[in-house]
Write a protein that holds these residues in place. Structure first.
Motif, short mmCIF file in Angstrom:
data_model
loop_
_atom_site.label_atom_id
_atom_site.label_comp_id
_atom_site.label_asym_id
_atom_site.label_seq_id
_atom_site.Cartn_x
_atom_site.Cartn_y
_atom_site.Cartn_z
N UNK A 99 23.44 41.27 46.37
CA UNK A 99 22.73 42.27 45.57
C UNK A 99 23.10 43.71 45.88
N UNK A 100 23.74 43.98 47.01
CA UNK A 100 24.10 45.36 47.35
C UNK A 100 25.62 45.56 47.37
N UNK A 101 26.35 44.72 46.63
CA UNK A 101 27.82 44.85 46.60
C UNK A 101 28.34 44.62 45.20
N UNK A 102 29.43 45.29 44.86
CA UNK A 102 30.17 45.01 43.64
C UNK A 102 31.66 44.96 43.98
N UNK A 103 32.31 43.91 43.51
CA UNK A 103 33.75 43.73 43.74
C UNK A 103 34.40 43.44 42.41
N UNK A 104 35.39 44.23 42.05
CA UNK A 104 36.08 44.06 40.77
C UNK A 104 36.95 42.81 40.79
N UNK A 105 37.17 42.26 39.60
CA UNK A 105 38.04 41.09 39.45
C UNK A 105 39.31 41.51 38.71
N UNK A 106 40.45 41.42 39.40
CA UNK A 106 41.76 41.69 38.79
C UNK A 106 41.93 43.13 38.33
N UNK A 107 41.21 44.07 38.91
CA UNK A 107 41.31 45.46 38.45
C UNK A 107 42.49 46.19 39.08
N UNK A 108 42.77 45.93 40.37
CA UNK A 108 43.88 46.58 41.08
C UNK A 108 43.57 48.05 41.37
N UNK A 109 42.64 48.26 42.31
CA UNK A 109 42.23 49.61 42.67
C UNK A 109 43.38 50.42 43.27
N UNK A 110 44.24 49.77 44.06
CA UNK A 110 45.35 50.51 44.67
C UNK A 110 46.29 51.06 43.61
N UNK A 111 46.47 50.30 42.53
CA UNK A 111 47.29 50.81 41.42
C UNK A 111 46.65 52.01 40.77
N UNK A 112 45.33 52.05 40.72
CA UNK A 112 44.64 53.20 40.14
C UNK A 112 44.72 54.41 41.07
N UNK A 113 44.61 54.19 42.38
CA UNK A 113 44.83 55.29 43.33
C UNK A 113 46.25 55.83 43.13
N UNK A 114 47.21 54.94 42.98
CA UNK A 114 48.60 55.35 42.76
C UNK A 114 48.73 56.15 41.46
N UNK A 115 47.91 55.79 40.46
CA UNK A 115 47.94 56.49 39.18
C UNK A 115 47.26 57.84 39.20
N UNK A 116 46.68 58.22 40.34
CA UNK A 116 46.10 59.55 40.48
C UNK A 116 44.60 59.62 40.30
N UNK A 117 43.93 58.48 40.11
CA UNK A 117 42.49 58.50 39.94
C UNK A 117 41.80 58.69 41.30
N UNK A 118 40.65 59.32 41.27
CA UNK A 118 39.88 59.55 42.49
C UNK A 118 39.06 58.32 42.84
N UNK A 119 38.53 58.31 44.05
CA UNK A 119 37.67 57.19 44.45
C UNK A 119 36.47 57.06 43.51
N UNK A 120 35.81 58.17 43.18
CA UNK A 120 34.63 58.10 42.32
C UNK A 120 34.97 57.51 40.95
N UNK A 121 36.12 57.90 40.41
CA UNK A 121 36.55 57.35 39.12
C UNK A 121 36.81 55.85 39.23
N UNK A 122 37.50 55.46 40.30
CA UNK A 122 37.82 54.05 40.50
C UNK A 122 36.54 53.24 40.71
N UNK A 123 35.59 53.80 41.46
CA UNK A 123 34.33 53.09 41.71
C UNK A 123 33.60 52.80 40.41
N UNK A 124 33.62 53.74 39.48
CA UNK A 124 32.94 53.50 38.20
C UNK A 124 33.68 52.44 37.38
#
Length: 330
Positions: A79-104
């Motif tokens: 209940x206190x966690x969210x984990x994305x499925x197949x989103x690839x957060x590291x690719x989004x960091x590489x694309x220049x998005x911030x942590x807050x953007x990626x978290x949303x």
């Protein structure tokens, strides 16, 4: 070994990011979405999710076909966690998005996956019986482990950028599986026919085994281990070993998939402690019920040359995170 796999990173389209397409029981594919569109979506607040209030950013790292989908879904069920499925957060960091953007984007992805019944490749990862929470999540994470390693190896400075970002207390989870079984499944799933067979079998409520046997007999599926997949597995080992040297040991957790499935309650408690989550009884009971003990020996579906067996044995002696799979007397 002289065979080298086609570089998956070089096959990515510039300015695009691969995202999953959720399509009920048929879910298995991805589509390329322009980064500008994802960036625009990332500014939209997600109700009940405040990236600034999260205490931990959890990122899987490792190999495809190793159990990331299952373990990621079990953490996401907390209940206190969210984990994305197949989103690839590291690719989004590489694309220049911030942590807050990626978290949303992670929150949007996780909710869409849940609304889809958490179906992927013919299997539902839905966990029932866990009480929901109206509090913002403590843990926000991503389970795309092989691409975390690929992007880190291909992008100088990316790992340091993530570690120095506003992502709260980044923690890394490496899930390993017996290399032979891992490589065998990677071999079988190339091209998508294996996944289509499994999805149809799940839809029909029957075992996929006979259909897989028939597909191997008629040449639709391979019958021998792939040198290219062994080489790809080795390249991931190199990338993971490099990441491990640059991440503080207290922020790195290694999970043997076989041991986890034998005692999922103990495994979940260990993960919860690592991520600073309360291991609530209803979550432990419901999540562990989704885990089936016993190892699937994908390796037995394929033939292996002596050279291939030697290559895999060398991996288990060279990389410390594979030592648990080292054969006595090998």
């Amino acid at each position: 070994m002289t065979t080298t796999p086609a570089d998956p990173v070089s096959q990515k389209r510039a300015g695009y990011h691969s995202v999953p397409v959720f399509d009920g029981r048929a879910s298995r594919r991805h589509t390329d979405m322009p980064l500008w569109r994802l960036r625009a979506m990332s500014y939209v607040p997600v109700r009940g999710v405040d990236p600034a209030r999260a205490q931990t950013f959890a990122q899987f790292v490792g190999f495809p076909r190793s159990g990331h989908s299952l373990i990621g879904a079990l953490i996401d069920a907390h209940p206190r966690a969210i984990v994305a499925h197949e989103l690839d957060a590291m690719g989004l960091f590489r694309g220049g998005l911030s942590y807050a953007q990626i978290a949303r984007l992670i929150a949007r992805n996780a909710r869409a996956f849940a609304d889809n019944g958490k179906w992927w490749n013919g299997y539902s990862y839905a966990v029932d019986g866990v009480s929901s929470s109206d509090q913002s999540p403590q843990v926000i994470g991503d389970k795309k482990g092989d691409w975390a390693a690929r992007w880190s190896a291909a992008t100088p400075g990316l790992l340091d950028r993530v570690l120095k970002s506003s992502a709260p207390h980044p923690r890394w989870l490496l899930v390993t599986r017996a290399p032979e079984d891992n490589i065998a499944t990677m071999t079988l799933r190339r091209g998508g026919a294996y996944d289509r067979i499994r999805i149809k079998a799940a839809s029909d409520g029957v075992s996929a085994g006979p259909a897989v046997d028939a597909a191997q007999a008629d040449g639709t599926l391979p019958t021998g281990a792939s040198d290219a997949m062994i080489a790809d597995y080795r390249s991931l080992c190199d990338a993971i070993a490099d990441m491990k040297t640059r991440i503080p040991p207290e922020n790195w957790l290694e999970i043997g998939y076989e041991a986890f499935t034998q005692d999922p309650v103990a495994g979940l408690r260990r993960i919860a402690d690592f991520l600073k989550l309360n291991a609530e009884d209803d979550w432990l009971n419901a999540a562990s019920a989704l885990v089936h003990a016993g190892r699937s020996r994908s390796r037995d579906r394929l033939s292996w040359t002596d050279a291939q067996i030697q290559d895999v044995d060398e991996l288990t002696t060279q990389f410390d995170f594979l030592k648990r799979y080292e054969r006595v007397g090998a």
